[in-house]
Design a protein around this motif. Structure first.
Motif, PDB file in Angstrom:
ATOM      1  N   GLY A  90      50.921 -32.550  38.547  1.00 33.21           N
ATOM      2  CA  GLY A  90      50.487 -33.808  37.952  1.00 33.21           C
ATOM      3  C   GLY A  90      49.323 -33.625  37.012  1.00 33.21           C
ATOM      4  O   GLY A  90      49.268 -34.236  35.932  1.00 33.21           O
TER       5      GLY A  90
ATOM      6  N   PRO B  28      48.225 -39.785  38.352  1.00 32.20           N
ATOM      7  CA  PRO B  28      48.903 -38.582  38.854  1.00 32.20           C
ATOM      8  C   PRO B  28      49.031 -38.543  40.366  1.00 32.20           C
ATOM      9  O   PRO B  28      50.069 -38.112  40.882  1.00 32.20           O
TER      10      PRO B  28
ATOM     11  N   MET C 170      52.661 -38.271  42.097  1.00 33.57           N
ATOM     12  CA  MET C 170      53.018 -37.095  42.878  1.00 33.57           C
ATOM     13  C   MET C 170      53.208 -37.443  44.349  1.00 33.57           C
ATOM     14  O   MET C 170      53.978 -36.783  45.050  1.00 33.57           O
TER      15      MET C 170
ATOM     16  N   LEU D 194      57.884 -39.364  37.790  1.00 30.37           N
ATOM     17  CA  LEU D 194      56.944 -38.630  36.949  1.00 30.37           C
ATOM     18  C   LEU D 194      56.601 -39.355  35.649  1.00 30.37           C
ATOM     19  O   LEU D 194      55.420 -39.389  35.254  1.00 30.37           O
TER      20      LEU D 194
END
Length: 208
Positions: free
Chosen positions: A149, A157, A161, A203
């Motif tokens: 990330g 992030p 993640m 993501l």
């Protein structure tokens, strides 16, 4: 020597140290036992080479001599057959585009290999034991997912993640722990095709 110095290994397998004495078994065992206890109780951040050395009754230089950096000591304590710091490198190639597929390809290559899977299964099953969850979190999230990330400079992030981790851990439980069919015997290519788009969404797609 910095405890968090970056490794120089270039293969996915956990590095085999050369040119160092193997050390007295009792000394090595005492260091590893102290390391496991500390990592489980206080996590990676709360553990230091000095504290492990003190608990084992040895000089900190001896810990470095036998095990190298704190990351190396942590991996030795986990008894993994693959070095996640090296294994994650192919995922980082090419940036975030198609990273979901690369994560899944790495996942199945590691978990479908019995030699690397067995120590990982022991780690996952130990998550319900005192300190076990901390070891899994530090070993899986800190060494594998969080660096991905960070490298991709994703927004949120940790959240993204964590979503990836939830999908992968669910698959670990269903396929490798419970052996629930048809996922237990599904070919790796099918798993990649099924889960890669889901991971890619975690993501790079907008989060609710």
């Amino acid at each position: 020597m910095s405890e968090d110095a970056a490794p120089s290994a270039t293969v996915g397998r956990a590095p085999q140290r050369r040119g160092r004495r193997p050390g007295a078994p009792d000394t090595r065992a005492a260091i590893l036992a102290a390391a496991r206890t500390s990592f489980a109780a206080t996590g990676f951040a709360g553990t230091s080479i000095r504290s492990v050395a003190a608990a084992a009754g040895v000089d900190p230089a001896l810990v470095h001599h036998y095990f190298g950096t704190k990351d190396d000591l942590f991996l030795a304590a986990l008894e993994l057959r693959v070095d996640p710091r090296v294994a994650r490198l192919p995922v980082l190639e090419g940036g975030p585009e198609h990273a979901g597929r690369r994560i899944m390809e790495l996942f199945v290559s590691v978990w479908d290999d019995e030699e690397t899977r067995l120590p990982l299964l022991a780690l996952v099953r130990g998550a319900v034991e005192p300190g076990g969850a901390r070891l899994v979190q530090d070993g899986f999230f800190r060494l594998v997912l969080r660096p991905i990330g960070d490298a991709f400079d994703l927004d949120q992030p940790d959240r993204r993640m964590a979503l990836v981790a939830s999908q992968l851990f669910g698959l670990i439980v269903v396929r490798y722990v419970l052996a629930l069919e048809p996922l237990a015997s599904a070919p790796a290519s099918e798993l990649v095709a099924t889960y890669a788009p889901v991971l890619q969404g975690y993501l790079t797609a907008p989060l609710p």
